[in-house]
Design an enzyme around this catalytic site. Structure first.
Site, PDB file in Angstrom:
ATOM      1  N   ARG A  69      -1.416 -47.144  27.521  1.00 56.92           N
ATOM      2  CA  ARG A  69      -2.534 -46.205  27.515  1.00 56.92           C
ATOM      3  C   ARG A  69      -2.326 -45.071  28.515  1.00 56.92           C
ATOM      4  O   ARG A  69      -3.034 -44.073  28.460  1.00 56.92           O
ATOM      5  CB  ARG A  69      -3.842 -46.957  27.835  1.00 56.92           C
ATOM      6  CG  ARG A  69      -4.179 -48.036  26.822  1.00 56.92           C
ATOM      7  CD  ARG A  69      -5.245 -48.990  27.333  1.00 56.92           C
ATOM      8  NE  ARG A  69      -6.561 -48.389  27.355  1.00 56.92           N
ATOM      9  CZ  ARG A  69      -7.436 -48.468  26.367  1.00 56.92           C
ATOM     10  NH1 ARG A  69      -7.124 -49.095  25.249  1.00 56.92           N
ATOM     11  NH2 ARG A  69      -8.637 -47.917  26.463  1.00 56.92           N
ATOM     12  N   LYS A 116       4.077 -41.170   8.094  1.00 59.59           N
ATOM     13  CA  LYS A 116       3.421 -40.743   9.326  1.00 59.59           C
ATOM     14  C   LYS A 116       4.138 -39.560   9.957  1.00 59.59           C
ATOM     15  O   LYS A 116       3.506 -38.613  10.418  1.00 59.59           O
ATOM     16  CB  LYS A 116       3.360 -41.913  10.313  1.00 59.59           C
ATOM     17  CG  LYS A 116       2.642 -41.590  11.619  1.00 59.59           C
ATOM     18  CD  LYS A 116       1.182 -41.255  11.366  1.00 59.59           C
ATOM     19  CE  LYS A 116       0.446 -40.897  12.642  1.00 59.59           C
ATOM     20  NZ  LYS A 116      -0.910 -40.376  12.369  1.00 59.59           N
ATOM     21  N   GLU A 120      -8.974 -28.808   6.828  1.00 57.96           N
ATOM     22  CA  GLU A 120      -8.633 -30.154   7.268  1.00 57.96           C
ATOM     23  C   GLU A 120      -9.446 -31.204   6.503  1.00 57.96           C
ATOM     24  O   GLU A 120      -8.925 -32.254   6.121  1.00 57.96           O
ATOM     25  CB  GLU A 120      -8.862 -30.276   8.775  1.00 57.96           C
ATOM     26  CG  GLU A 120      -8.836 -31.684   9.348  1.00 57.96           C
ATOM     27  CD  GLU A 120      -7.503 -32.390   9.196  1.00 57.96           C
ATOM     28  OE1 GLU A 120      -7.437 -33.580   9.569  1.00 57.96           O
ATOM     29  OE2 GLU A 120      -6.521 -31.794   8.698  1.00 57.96           O
ATOM     30  N   ASN A 147     -13.969 -46.472  32.614  1.00 62.52           N
ATOM     31  CA  ASN A 147     -13.182 -45.631  31.716  1.00 62.52           C
ATOM     32  C   ASN A 147     -14.125 -44.604  31.116  1.00 62.52           C
ATOM     33  O   ASN A 147     -15.140 -44.970  30.507  1.00 62.52           O
ATOM     34  CB  ASN A 147     -12.556 -46.497  30.613  1.00 62.52           C
ATOM     35  CG  ASN A 147     -11.704 -45.681  29.660  1.00 62.52           C
ATOM     36  OD1 ASN A 147     -11.419 -44.518  29.912  1.00 62.52           O
ATOM     37  ND2 ASN A 147     -11.296 -46.297  28.567  1.00 62.52           N
ATOM     38  N   GLY A 148     -13.816 -43.305  31.278  1.00 64.36           N
ATOM     39  CA  GLY A 148     -14.675 -42.269  30.717  1.00 64.36           C
ATOM     40  C   GLY A 148     -15.015 -41.201  31.737  1.00 64.36           C
ATOM     41  O   GLY A 148     -14.352 -41.063  32.769  1.00 64.36           O
ATOM     42  N   HIS A 191     -15.056 -14.526  -4.651  1.00 62.83           N
ATOM     43  CA  HIS A 191     -13.772 -13.984  -5.082  1.00 62.83           C
ATOM     44  C   HIS A 191     -12.943 -15.006  -5.858  1.00 62.83           C
ATOM     45  O   HIS A 191     -11.715 -14.993  -5.788  1.00 62.83           O
ATOM     46  CB  HIS A 191     -12.988 -13.471  -3.869  1.00 62.83           C
ATOM     47  CG  HIS A 191     -13.671 -12.347  -3.161  1.00 62.83           C
ATOM     48  ND1 HIS A 191     -13.539 -11.022  -3.543  1.00 62.83           N
ATOM     49  CD2 HIS A 191     -14.527 -12.346  -2.106  1.00 62.83           C
ATOM     50  CE1 HIS A 191     -14.267 -10.259  -2.742  1.00 62.83           C
ATOM     51  NE2 HIS A 191     -14.876 -11.042  -1.865  1.00 62.83           N
ATOM     52  N   CYS A 212      -7.783 -45.010  30.302  1.00 67.17           N
ATOM     53  CA  CYS A 212      -7.770 -45.974  31.392  1.00 67.17           C
ATOM     54  C   CYS A 212      -7.925 -47.384  30.834  1.00 67.17           C
ATOM     55  O   CYS A 212      -8.525 -47.590  29.791  1.00 67.17           O
ATOM     56  CB  CYS A 212      -8.905 -45.695  32.366  1.00 67.17           C
ATOM     57  SG  CYS A 212      -8.914 -44.022  33.042  1.00 67.17           S
ATOM     58  N   LYS A 230      -7.857 -34.189   4.264  1.00 69.53           N
ATOM     59  CA  LYS A 230      -8.151 -35.601   4.510  1.00 69.53           C
ATOM     60  C   LYS A 230      -8.613 -36.296   3.239  1.00 69.53           C
ATOM     61  O   LYS A 230      -8.191 -37.412   2.936  1.00 69.53           O
ATOM     62  CB  LYS A 230      -9.232 -35.736   5.589  1.00 69.53           C
ATOM     63  CG  LYS A 230      -8.740 -35.611   6.993  1.00 69.53           C
ATOM     64  CD  LYS A 230      -7.916 -36.830   7.411  1.00 69.53           C
ATOM     65  CE  LYS A 230      -7.123 -36.530   8.661  1.00 69.53           C
ATOM     66  NZ  LYS A 230      -6.007 -35.602   8.442  1.00 69.53           N
ATOM     67  N   TRP A 242      -6.234 -43.078  34.788  1.00 74.42           N
ATOM     68  CA  TRP A 242      -5.683 -41.745  34.560  1.00 74.42           C
ATOM     69  C   TRP A 242      -6.676 -40.773  35.187  1.00 74.42           C
ATOM     70  O   TRP A 242      -7.828 -40.715  34.784  1.00 74.42           O
ATOM     71  CB  TRP A 242      -5.514 -41.462  33.070  1.00 74.42           C
ATOM     72  CG  TRP A 242      -4.700 -40.218  32.847  1.00 74.42           C
ATOM     73  CD1 TRP A 242      -5.117 -38.926  32.954  1.00 74.42           C
ATOM     74  CD2 TRP A 242      -3.313 -40.150  32.520  1.00 74.42           C
ATOM     75  NE1 TRP A 242      -4.088 -38.060  32.716  1.00 74.42           N
ATOM     76  CE2 TRP A 242      -2.964 -38.789  32.440  1.00 74.42           C
ATOM     77  CE3 TRP A 242      -2.337 -41.108  32.268  1.00 74.42           C
ATOM     78  CZ2 TRP A 242      -1.678 -38.359  32.124  1.00 74.42           C
ATOM     79  CZ3 TRP A 242      -1.060 -40.678  31.962  1.00 74.42           C
ATOM     80  CH2 TRP A 242      -0.747 -39.321  31.886  1.00 74.42           C
ATOM     81  N   GLU A 272      -5.618 -36.728   0.775  1.00 81.49           N
ATOM     82  CA  GLU A 272      -4.502 -37.602   1.110  1.00 81.49           C
ATOM     83  C   GLU A 272      -4.869 -39.078   1.140  1.00 81.49           C
ATOM     84  O   GLU A 272      -3.986 -39.934   0.945  1.00 81.49           O
ATOM     85  CB  GLU A 272      -3.850 -37.180   2.426  1.00 81.49           C
ATOM     86  CG  GLU A 272      -4.693 -37.279   3.663  1.00 81.49           C
ATOM     87  CD  GLU A 272      -3.963 -36.743   4.902  1.00 81.49           C
ATOM     88  OE1 GLU A 272      -2.732 -36.592   4.865  1.00 81.49           O
ATOM     89  OE2 GLU A 272      -4.642 -36.479   5.908  1.00 81.49           O
TER      90      GLU A 272
END
Length: 608
Positions: A27, A603, A480, A98-99, A503, A2, A484, A74, A487
């Site tokens: 947004r 990207k 992940e 907003n929230g 193992h 929002c 991160k 929203w 990269e």
């Protein structure tokens, strides 16, 4: 996300409010409204749909006030109707928000018992009535807001107007961004520098927990304890056409900090927050009861979101799930049963390998669902069903907020599948939906670990190799985390399921090896502690990400323990992603790499 704009102006502000809201259209929104102070009265104009509808309303019934607030909404609580559009108001106060206010039901019941009358289905109207209740008890506007904020549970940004106070606007933030714009005899509030760009390039960003009282000549900022706070004033380079870094050094840092907001927006798309049930925005063109197997295909970070989704779908819906890297899936000619389901995950919606996998699956006659951030992308257009994430533009090459928004969509889909297949009861759905509603607030709390992680990153930066361990849904999050770190810092990192330590990976452990262990306190926590003991016995430097109970139960000395908020373990990856991202980010900053555009990476990978 929002959009919020507030103006303490020299002349009528309604047109300026609408023009600024247009700069926030990126947004996403489904209704809009403005409120101004007309003499001693609060006046509102609101409209469902696009801003052109609000402009039409204002042409027919204009506002002339010199102080105003505006909002693009929203929908979270309640349908996108005019009555649910912001601003919400009582006779004495108007607010835009907003929230998500998690405890709005309890507050609403309390306020109704005291005589408050509600005109909408929203959580935001509760804020207006709560502040109004303090005003009626003799509080000043500043006192009323100060008393109300600690009673609100959730992540939010707020802007208030008060009847009879033409030279006052109050703003507050917790988890969602808000900035002050400084003008010449005018002051502004906005969701970001883009909203404020037409008026000023002199910006002060509120920090989490801050609130501010603005007049046309001064803005006083208070921290969460109520003490006057001094925040840096910056020159913004934002324009109406550019996404701005705000007061962050890199886009990646900004996007990490945006997660409570954008994950909350994505949550609201798929969960009826008021009823605490899953409410997908459209009827799926298939019956989960007829699905015998699900295939999930993606690349990079999106594939790790899919890996977490595999755990959720199998646990909650009891349906077998296969996970494939798109570059392998497209060539191995996997047998697919006609009528089953294939899910494709991509931030851009243009990833070449994922698109090719989608086309292969369609040719096999399976139902196709895409989880994408760009609804006009090729993958979205060619999918039978599109589940959009509402992450907004993601500029940093290393995906952060897109990842956690993908997780929110997959979690919602898993609960919907479990309910449809009869594996989850109504009570189960309510419990799980409630846990999802808490995620934005918990993410905001997780961001408070940043200073501790920044210090830790100076030690990680000295390492050549880093090992990540996890069990259950923490294993794909470990994958992940390793990705991160690799990269953006260029430090070699690997991730393993913690049970696999003996193992092979245990051979790598020595006193120079940091080992990051992701372990919320859950049913496999004790087994993970056993793996930690094996690392400690060989001199490895342990870094434990856990909650308070896990920190108390861990019997192994660790280099650092990062304590995260208590939460339902099943959805912990969305919250634990934040320290994982912050560790990689701050390590890269120490290393001096190009964080937003790391070498050799793009990207969106639109070629093989």
């Amino acid at each position: 996300m929002c959009g919020i704009i507030g103006i303490l102006g020299r002349g009528p502000v309604a047109e300026q409010l609408v023009d600024s809201l247009k700069r926030l259209e990126y947004r996403g929104y489904d209704s809009a409204g403005v409120a101004t102070l007309e003499g001693n009265h609060l006046e509102r104009r609101r409209a469902e749909g696009k801003l052109k509808n609000l402009e039409k309303r204002l042409r027919g019934n204009p506002l002339s006030g010199h102080t105003g607030i505006g909002h693009t909404r929203w929908a979270t609580h309640g349908k996108p109707t005019e009555s649910n559009a912001h601003p919400h108001a009582t006779d004495s106060v108007a607010v835009v928000h907003n929230g998500i206010i998690e405890n709005f039901r309890e507050l609403r019941a309390e306020l109704e018992q005291s005589g408050a009358s509600f005109a909408s289905e929203t959580d935001t109207e509760v804020v207006a009535h709560l502040v109004d209740s303090y005003l009626k008890n003799g509080c000043s506007p500043q006192e009323a807001v100060k008393a109300s904020l600690p009673r609100l549970r959730g992540a939010f940004a707020l802007a208030f107007l008060f009847k009879g106070h033409d030279d006052l606007m109050i703003g507050a933030r917790k988890g969602s961004p808000l900035a002050i714009g400084h003008g010449d005899g005018e002051m502004y509030l906005g969701s970001d520098a883009i909203a404020l760009a037409p008026f000023t390039d002199t910006i002060t960003y509120l920090e989490d927990g801050d609130w501010t009282a603005l007049t046309r000549t001064i803005g006083v900022i208070y921290d969460s304890e109520g003490a006057v706070a001094h925040r840096e004033t910056l020159k913004s380079g934002a324009s109406s056409l550019l996404v701005d870094k705000a007061n962050y050094r890199h886009f990646m840092a900004k996007e990490i900090h945006e997660q409570p907001e954008v994950v909350g927006q994505t949550l609201a798309r798929y969960v009826d927050v008021a009823a605490e049930r899953i409410a997908l925005p459209f009827k799926l063109p298939f019956d989960f009861n007829e699905i015998q197997r699900i295939s999930i295909t993606a690349c990079g970070t999106a594939s790790y979101a899919g890996y977490v989704g595999k755990y959720w779908l199998e646990q909650l819906a009891r349906v077998p799930v296969e996970l494939d890297v798109a570059s392998e899936f497209r060539y191995r000619e996997a047998p697919l049963r006609k009528g089953d389901l294939a899910i494709f995950i991509s931030q851009s919606g243009e990833t070449a390998d994922t698109l090719a996998a989608l086309r292969y699956a369609k040719a096999q006659g399976v139902h196709t669902v895409s989880v994408v951030n760009v609804p006009t992308s090729t993958i979205a257009r060619e999918s039978e069903t599109v589940l959009q994430t509402l992450a907004g533009p993601e500029i940093g090459v290393a995906s952060t907020k897109a990842f956690t928004c993908q997780l929110m969509v997959l979690a919602s889909l898993a609960v919907a599948a479990g309910k449809s297949r009869g594996e989850l009861s109504d009570q189960d759905e309510t419990r799980l939906a409630h846990s999802l509603v808490e995620i934005p607030r918990l993410m905001a709390a997780a961001l408070a670990t940043e200073l501790q992680i920044e210090k830790l990153a100076r030690e990680i930066a000295k390492s050549r190799d880093v090992l990540y361990l996890g069990r259950g849904t923490s294993f794909p999050l470990a994958l992940e985390g390793a990705l991160k770190l690799k990269e953006i810092s260029y430090i070699h990192a690997e991730a393993y399921a913690a049970g696999e330590l003996k193992h092979g990976p245990i051979a790598l452990i020595d006193e120079s090896m940091p080992v990051v262990v992701i372990a919320p306190y859950d049913r496999v926590f004790e087994k993970t502690v056993s793996n930690m003991q094996e690392v400690a016995a060989r001199g490895g430097n342990l870094i434990l990400l856990t909650d308070a109970e896990g920190a108390a139960e861990a019997t192994v000395d660790s280099l650092v323990t990062i304590v995260l908020p208590d939460m339902a373990a099943i959805f912990a990856p969305m919250v634990y992603a934040i320290p994982v991202q912050l560790l990689a980010y701050h390590t890269a900053v120490v290393m001096g790499t190009d964080v937003d555009q790391p070498r050799n990476l793009a990207k969106s990978v639109t070629v093989e």
